[in-house]
Design an enzyme around this catalytic site. Structure first.
Site: not given
Length: 404
Positions: A241, A268, A331, A334, A358, A368
């Site tokens: 970001r 974030k 942005h 991305r 994300h 995991y």
């Protein structure tokens, strides 16, 4: 005999404090200075007490009698009027000290202590500023209509998304007030369907390979500040970001092992993130190191190295290069990376999502998967940088754009 307004007006101060009875415990106390004060004398639990009812003529005879009767009603109910008076003052002082703005600032300070990022804190303070109309309201007294009025003022300016975010922020403040014993409900929850639902706006992104090649050539040809040029050149490669990149510090980089380790407080999703660095990105950072290393911000502000580059710097550079707001944003790079990588079919969606940092909807799976896909991501980032080079080199015609 009961007092009358005429009698009260004619009372003159004596050489000592005098008392003039009205009846049923109410009397007027006249001070040496001439001040006339209403008092109510009563007994509670065997003790003689008195309650101040106000100053004459601010409190007239009929109002003084009403206040006496209210106090007598408390006595009949088994409550001490003097204790109730003190309780009311405490409640009033408590309410005055727990206004929405004070609770909100306390909540923001709590989140900062818990590791909230600087960018998120700035947004929270900005949202609080938008809710200024309810700042001075005791948080426990705010009704849904009070909050709605403040939000509708924001909507009236066409700021639908801002109004929605303000409602969400206010809800967090109200719930914090409830959790700390200073509120009773969250009035924002009732307003979920009362605001205009804004249309989803996606960050402008280039999705055509040829146009992306042209943008990369334009970045290389940028004649502005070298640090701004390098920020633009690095952005499409690392997929972070914009805020994560511009606030990067040299202490986060291990250039020998080609990895950038971003701490959780700057992410974030509040999880640490590691970015593989391709050969091309390492070359950019070597150039940057000569300009801004070895300590502090990798991309410092122009006027002071104590602060990071402004959040608008890269987008403003795009505008100066002739790209409109609807064509490309920092942005949006991305989105470009995500689209091209997914369409290539070479990489697993999980590896791509991990590089984009994300959040995983499944919290157990997120834990995991945290350490997985690293080797695939290393190969993917190198492939992506090579692919960007190919797009740049395949652009046959340089874009002719007017500088702003």
């Amino acid at each position: 005999m009961a007092l009358t307004d005429m009698k009260i007006r004619n009372i003159r101060p004596a050489d000592k404090v005098t008392q003039h009875t009205d009846g049923r415990g109410l009397y007027l106390e006249v001070q040496l200075s001439g001040s006339k004060l209403w008092r109510y004398k009563y007994r509670y639990m065997g003790k003689q007490k008195r309650l101040a009812l106000g100053r004459y003529p601010d409190v007239g005879l009929s109002e003084a009698r009403k206040r006496r009767d209210d106090a007598r009603s408390m006595l009949d109910a088994g409550r001490d009027p003097l204790v109730e008076r003190k309780r009311e003052k405490l409640v009033a002082a408590f309410s005055a000290a727990n206004t929405f703005v004070e609770i909100a600032r306390e909540y923001i300070d709590k989140r900062v202590a818990e590791g909230q990022s600087q960018a998120t804190t700035q947004k929270a303070n900005w949202l609080l500023e938008q809710l200024r109309p309810i700042w001075t309201f005791p948080v426990a007294d705010i009704k849904p209509v009070d909050l709605l009025a403040a939000l509708k003022r924001i909507e009236a300016q066409g700021k639908y998304e801002t109004a929605r975010r303000c409602r969400s922020f206010a809800g967090r403040v109200f719930r914090y007030a409830v959790a700390t014993g200073r509120g009773e409900t969250d009035p924002s929850s009732i307003l979920r369907g009362a605001l205009v639902v804004p249309k989803v706006k996606h960050h402008a992104a280039i999705l055509d390979p040829k146009e992306m090649g042209e943008l990369l050539r334009a970045m290389d040809a940028y004649t502005g500040h070298a640090i701004t040029r390098l920020a633009m050149q690095v952005s499409p490669h690392v997929m972070t970001r914009p805020g994560e990149l511009r606030m990067a510090e040299w202490s986060e980089f291990d250039l020998d092992n080609a990895v950038w380790k971003i701490p959780a407080e700057r992410m974030k999703m509040r999880r640490p993130h590691e970015v593989p660095l391709s050969r091309q990105v390492l070359a950019y950072f070597e150039e940057l190191f000569a300009l801004t290393g070895p300590g502090g911000f990798v991309f410092p502000a122009f006027h002071t190295w104590r602060r990071p580059m402004s959040e608008n710097t890269v987008n403003q550079a795009f505008r100066r290069m002739g790209y409109a707001t609807g064509e490309v944003t920092a942005h949006g790079l991305r989105t470009t990376a995500s689209t091209f990588l997914n369409e290539s079919g070479k990489w697993s969606p999980d590896a791509i999502e991990r590089s984009l940092a994300h959040a995983d909807a499944n919290s157990v799976r997120a834990v995991y998967n945290r350490g997985r896909y690293w080797q695939e991501r290393v190969a993917m980032h190198q492939w992506w940088s090579d692919h960007l080079d190919m797009l740049r080199d395949d652009a046959k015609i340089l874009p002719i754009r007017k500088s702003a």
